[in-house]
Design a protein around this motif. Structure first.
Motif, PDB file in Angstrom:
ATOM      1  N   LYS A  82       0.822  -1.212   0.000  1.00 48.17           N
ATOM      2  CA  LYS A  82       0.000   0.000   0.000  1.00 48.17           C
ATOM      3  C   LYS A  82       0.861   1.268   0.000  1.00 48.17           C
ATOM      4  O   LYS A  82       0.460   2.284  -0.561  1.00 48.17           O
ATOM      5  N   VAL A  85       2.097   1.568  -3.649  1.00 44.50           N
ATOM      6  CA  VAL A  85       1.016   2.076  -4.498  1.00 44.50           C
ATOM      7  C   VAL A  85       0.866   3.584  -4.335  1.00 44.50           C
ATOM      8  O   VAL A  85       0.767   4.325  -5.324  1.00 44.50           O
ATOM      9  N   SER A  86       0.869   4.063  -3.106  1.00 46.76           N
ATOM     10  CA  SER A  86       0.704   5.513  -2.897  1.00 46.76           C
ATOM     11  C   SER A  86       1.919   6.280  -3.433  1.00 46.76           C
ATOM     12  O   SER A  86       1.761   7.380  -3.962  1.00 46.76           O
ATOM     13  N   LYS A  89       1.528   6.451  -7.222  1.00 44.81           N
ATOM     14  CA  LYS A  89       0.505   7.449  -7.579  1.00 44.81           C
ATOM     15  C   LYS A  89       1.038   8.865  -7.415  1.00 44.81           C
ATOM     16  O   LYS A  89       0.696   9.760  -8.194  1.00 44.81           O
ATOM     17  N   VAL A 126       0.906  -4.867  -6.572  1.00 48.81           N
ATOM     18  CA  VAL A 126       0.860  -3.523  -7.170  1.00 48.81           C
ATOM     19  C   VAL A 126       0.580  -3.564  -8.668  1.00 48.81           C
ATOM     20  O   VAL A 126       0.473  -2.507  -9.297  1.00 48.81           O
ATOM     21  N   THR A 129      -2.213  -1.324 -10.057  1.00 53.03           N
ATOM     22  CA  THR A 129      -1.825   0.092 -10.059  1.00 53.03           C
ATOM     23  C   THR A 129      -0.856   0.377 -11.195  1.00 53.03           C
ATOM     24  O   THR A 129      -0.961   1.411 -11.855  1.00 53.03           O
ATOM     25  N   GLU A 132      -2.917   0.526 -14.289  1.00 50.35           N
ATOM     26  CA  GLU A 132      -3.750   1.738 -14.299  1.00 50.35           C
ATOM     27  C   GLU A 132      -2.939   2.971 -14.656  1.00 50.35           C
ATOM     28  O   GLU A 132      -3.389   3.837 -15.406  1.00 50.35           O
TER      29      GLU A 132
END
Length: 157
Positions: A82, A85-86, A89, A126, A129, A132
């Motif tokens: 997590k 992923v952040s 992003k 991940v 993500t 994406e």
């Protein structure tokens, strides 16, 4: 004598600035400097949430993202998916593809001897993500193999 004088001067400056020294939390070093002896009692979940919230800030800039990633990769841990992923992003919001790839390389390096066990799990977590955001892994880009590497003379026959 010099140490005594320096301690007195620092003590005077501390009192003038309104700072107090707690005898239970600090020790006075050789030059009168205060060394804190407190330890963090942050849980793993709080640590993960702190970094996730840091990377999710909308006003984060490139320097802050790089600093946080550098600090994270400098610790004795492999970041949770997590957090990765952040961070990815945040790289996308900053439009910094190279930073995302470099961070993934650093995460792979942090896996150490367990790379074959940990890194595939992290990629599995991940992958949505990455898809994406349109980010390729270093392996997909060919960065895991040196481009101009020469064959070892010891392997030639």
């Amino acid at each position: 004598m010099l140490r005594f004088a320096a301690g007195r001067v620092l003590g005077g400056l501390r009192s003038a600035a309104g700072l107090q020294q707690s005898s239970t939390q600090s020790m006075v070093g050789a030059a009168g400097m205060v060394v804190r002896a407190s330890h963090s009692t942050e849980t793993d979940e709080e640590f993960d949430n702190r970094y996730e919230a840091y990377f999710n800030r909308p006003e984060i800039d490139a320097w802050e993202a790089r600093k946080a990633m550098n600090d994270l990769l400098g610790m004795d841990l492999v970041p949770e998916p997590k957090i990765i992923v952040s961070a990815l992003k945040a790289c996308r919001r900053l439009n910094d593809y190279a930073l995302a790839i470099r961070f993934l390389e650093g995460v792979k390096d942090k896996c150490g001897d367990k790379t074959n066990e940990i890194y595939p799990y992290l990629l599995q977590e991940v992958r949505p993500t990455l898809t994406e955001l349109g980010i390729d892994t270093p392996e997909e880009l060919g960065y895991d193999q040196p481009e101009l590497a020469l064959k070892s003379v010891y392997d030639m026959h």
